[in-house]
Motif scaffolding. Structure first.
Motif, mmCIF file in Angstrom:
data_model
loop_
_atom_site.group_PDB
_atom_site.id
_atom_site.type_symbol
_atom_site.label_atom_id
_atom_site.label_comp_id
_atom_site.label_asym_id
_atom_site.label_seq_id
_atom_site.Cartn_x
_atom_site.Cartn_y
_atom_site.Cartn_z
ATOM 1 N N ASN A 1 -0.759 63.775 -56.600
ATOM 2 C CA ASN A 1 -0.244 64.145 -55.400
ATOM 3 C C ASN A 1 1.259 64.598 -55.448
ATOM 4 N N GLY A 2 1.874 65.060 -54.227
ATOM 5 C CA GLY A 2 3.104 65.663 -54.224
ATOM 6 C C GLY A 2 4.023 64.437 -54.941
ATOM 7 N N ASP A 3 3.848 63.058 -54.168
ATOM 8 C CA ASP A 3 4.916 62.170 -54.655
ATOM 9 C C ASP A 3 4.850 61.914 -56.309
ATOM 10 N N GLU A 4 3.625 62.009 -56.864
ATOM 11 C CA GLU A 4 3.719 61.868 -58.153
ATOM 12 C C GLU A 4 4.282 62.904 -58.943
ATOM 13 N N ILE A 5 3.877 64.095 -58.683
ATOM 14 C CA ILE A 5 4.652 65.146 -59.268
ATOM 15 C C ILE A 5 6.099 65.171 -59.036
ATOM 16 N N ASN A 6 6.565 64.824 -57.869
ATOM 17 C CA ASN A 6 7.956 64.683 -57.845
ATOM 18 C C ASN A 6 8.772 63.423 -58.903
ATOM 19 N N GLU A 7 7.910 62.360 -58.957
ATOM 20 C CA GLU A 7 8.100 61.429 -59.832
ATOM 21 C C GLU A 7 8.266 61.885 -61.295
ATOM 22 N N TRP A 8 7.453 62.660 -61.603
ATOM 23 C CA TRP A 8 7.428 63.431 -63.046
ATOM 24 C C TRP A 8 8.462 64.036 -63.292
ATOM 25 N N SER A 9 8.976 64.987 -62.029
ATOM 26 C CA SER A 9 10.082 65.975 -61.993
ATOM 27 C C SER A 9 11.267 65.087 -62.283
ATOM 28 N N ALA A 10 11.555 64.044 -61.500
ATOM 29 C CA ALA A 10 12.716 63.421 -61.397
ATOM 30 C C ALA A 10 12.731 62.582 -62.845
ATOM 31 N N LEU B 1 5.392 69.213 -66.449
ATOM 32 C CA LEU B 1 4.318 68.933 -65.504
ATOM 33 C C LEU B 1 2.877 69.490 -65.822
ATOM 34 N N LEU B 2 2.957 70.564 -66.717
ATOM 35 C CA LEU B 2 1.551 70.981 -67.009
ATOM 36 C C LEU B 2 1.119 69.901 -67.870
ATOM 37 N N GLU B 3 1.931 69.460 -68.878
ATOM 38 C CA GLU B 3 1.204 68.457 -69.865
ATOM 39 C C GLU B 3 0.762 67.240 -69.118
ATOM 40 N N LYS B 4 1.409 66.505 -68.202
ATOM 41 C CA LYS B 4 1.124 65.516 -67.370
ATOM 42 C C LYS B 4 -0.179 65.806 -66.553
ATOM 43 N N TRP B 5 -0.095 67.111 -65.906
ATOM 44 C CA TRP B 5 -1.286 67.481 -64.998
ATOM 45 C C TRP B 5 -2.500 67.555 -65.910
ATOM 46 N N TYR B 6 -2.552 67.999 -66.861
ATOM 47 C CA TYR B 6 -3.537 68.465 -67.798
ATOM 48 C C TYR B 6 -4.315 67.269 -68.628
ATOM 49 N N ILE B 7 -3.186 66.185 -68.861
ATOM 50 C CA ILE B 7 -3.848 65.023 -69.622
ATOM 51 C C ILE B 7 -3.896 63.743 -68.598
ATOM 52 N N GLY B 8 -4.730 64.019 -67.888
ATOM 53 C CA GLY B 8 -5.111 62.815 -66.874
ATOM 54 C C GLY B 8 -4.713 62.655 -65.469
ATOM 55 N N PRO C 1 -1.385 75.333 -61.847
ATOM 56 C CA PRO C 1 -2.155 74.626 -60.735
ATOM 57 C C PRO C 1 -1.310 74.491 -59.519
ATOM 58 N N GLY C 2 -1.977 74.463 -58.312
ATOM 59 C CA GLY C 2 -1.370 74.676 -56.910
ATOM 60 C C GLY C 2 -0.153 73.735 -56.764
ATOM 61 N N PRO C 3 -0.345 72.369 -56.965
ATOM 62 C CA PRO C 3 0.776 71.554 -56.629
ATOM 63 C C PRO C 3 2.082 71.849 -57.537
ATOM 64 N N VAL C 4 1.581 71.990 -58.838
ATOM 65 C CA VAL C 4 2.822 72.069 -59.909
ATOM 66 C C VAL C 4 3.284 73.442 -59.765
ATOM 67 N N SER C 5 2.842 74.518 -59.150
ATOM 68 C CA SER C 5 3.292 75.801 -58.879
ATOM 69 C C SER C 5 4.243 75.546 -57.701
ATOM 70 N N MET C 6 3.923 74.705 -56.496
ATOM 71 C CA MET C 6 4.754 74.564 -55.277
ATOM 72 C C MET C 6 6.014 73.700 -55.950
ATOM 73 N N ILE D 1 -0.369 72.207 -75.719
ATOM 74 C CA ILE D 1 0.820 72.176 -74.819
ATOM 75 C C ILE D 1 1.976 72.179 -75.483
ATOM 76 N N SER D 2 2.182 71.715 -76.536
ATOM 77 C CA SER D 2 3.448 71.752 -77.655
ATOM 78 C C SER D 2 3.794 73.234 -77.782
ATOM 79 N N GLN D 3 2.929 74.084 -78.137
ATOM 80 C CA GLN D 3 2.956 75.459 -78.170
ATOM 81 C C GLN D 3 3.397 76.161 -76.944
ATOM 82 N N LEU D 4 2.762 75.678 -75.852
ATOM 83 C CA LEU D 4 3.257 76.189 -74.436
ATOM 84 C C LEU D 4 4.551 75.998 -74.204
#
Length: 392
Positions: free
Chosen positions: A168-177, A156-163, A129-134, A110-113
């Protein structure tokens, strides 16, 4: 001897494949942990690779031995002419990959990415991943710079792939914010500091400088009970002077019109006992350096002054950048972004703040004085860009 290689998610699964095809008399020649799957070399999974062999004369149609029993071998471990010896029940190399090591490898990848994404903002051919892509597509539609999108993608990928793979969309929004807020947090945000006496607004024509100045002044008078005055150097438009005089009359504060540096010095002396003096400037085509120099001929920027550059979110970012560069010889404390209510694309304010390491003082979302003025902070900016803020 017939030799085949099998790959499975676990050793029992690999043995099932071996026995199913080669029978219970197969010899395991070697086994090891390998990495499979993932994309572009990242986020691979650990699997077991087994190399098995069987004597071609052996009847492999016989029923395989039960999975809970060890295989019996009839062939020697070597293919030479030496004496035959029964091999051990299973010839394997030890599996050294532990879950802890796997987690460390994932974090390393992930660090390399992240580093790779920082360079170009994207990796061609990668399927997210679909939700991340959106979410990434939404940020792109907000016209956020690709380098910043690359950083957000990595987070977002780091948070997605580690647990977080079921997020859902709200959680991804929170990560982004949270990521945007963290990116902006080192910058200086917020409105008038009350540490300096003079507050100056500059910017191109049509961005709403005079109305914005009146909103800030009204906020200081009504909410903070400050004694304020106006100075205007916008002598190019009679309407601008009359507009500010109207606001001054409503707020019951004095105003002075300055045509040159001498007028400016006289006005500042006159208002020496005021808490704050708000300075309005002419809106000109500041892509022309001449007009920037004209400002310096009228206003003493060496004064105890906070200077805000006012930009409209309806403008092109390239034009905003050019204007900001033209003011490189004038210290800009913060940006003010206007016309929030006139556009649904707000990525430019994030891009400008990061590109020029300059915080944001206010956002404006209408013409009403003093109501349509919002004091900025990193989380407000993040939520505004992500479309989750509401303004009354």
């Amino acid at each position: 001897m017939k030799v085949k290689k099998y790959t499975a998610s676990s050793m029992p699964e690999a043995m099932k494949l071996v026995r199913g095809e080669l029978g219970s008399d197969a010899v395991i020649l070697n086994s090891r942990v390998v990495q499979t799957g993932g994309f572009m070399g990242f986020f691979k999974k650990n699997s077991i690779e087994v190399i098995a062999a069987i004597d071609p004369d052996t009847d492999i149609s016989a029923k395989p031995a039960p999975m809970d029993s060890l295989p019996k071998f009839s062939r020697p471990a070597t293919m030479g002419d030496g004496p035959k010896k029964d091999p051990p029940a299973l010839q394997m190399k030890p599996i050294t990959e532990t879950p802890q090591n796997a987690d460390k490898n994932l974090l390393k990848e992930i660090s390399q990415l992240k580093e790779l994404l920082k360079g170009s903002g994207k990796i061609e051919g990668v399927t997210l991943p679909g939700p991340v892509s959106m979410k990434i597509q939404y940020l792109s539609d907000q016209e956020i710079d690709q380098e910043i999108i690359g950083e957000l993608t990595a987070v977002l990928l780091e948070k997605w792939y580690i647990g977080g793979a079921a997020a859902n969309g709200d959680e991804i929004n929170e990560w982004s914010a949270a990521s945007i807020e963290q990116r902006l947090s080192p910058l200086n945000f917020g409105g008038v500091s009350f540490k300096k006496k003079f507050v100056n607004v500059i910017g191109p024509t049509g961005v709403g400088k005079t109305t914005t100045l009146a909103k800030i002044a009204a906020d200081c008078v009504l909410k903070h009970q400050k004694k304020v005055a106006f100075i205007t150097t916008d002598t190019y438009r009679i309407a601008a002077i009359e507009q500010l005089k109207t606001y001054a009359k409503i707020l019951d504060v004095p105003i002075e019109v300055c045509y040159n540096m001498d007028d400016f010095k006289m006005a500042t002396d006159k208002f020496s006992d005021f808490d704050l003096v708000f300075i309005d400037t002419a809106g000109r085509n500041f892509r022309n350096q001449k007009y920037v120099n004209d400002l310096k001929d009228v206003i003493d920027f060496g004064k105890d002054m906070e200077t805000y550059l006012v930009l409209a979110l309806t403008a092109k970012q390239k034009d905003m950048e050019e204007i900001r560069k033209q003011f490189s010889l004038i210290h800009i404390d913060k940006f003010i972004f206007t016309k929030l209510d006139e556009t649904s694309v707000n990525g430019a304010m994030l891009n400008m703040a990061i590109k020029f390491s300059t915080g944001i003082a206010y956002l404006t979302n209408g013409q009403d004085v003093p109501d349509d003025l919002i004091e900025a902070n990193p989380m407000l900016v993040a939520n505004t860009i992500l479309g989750v803020s509401t303004y009354e």
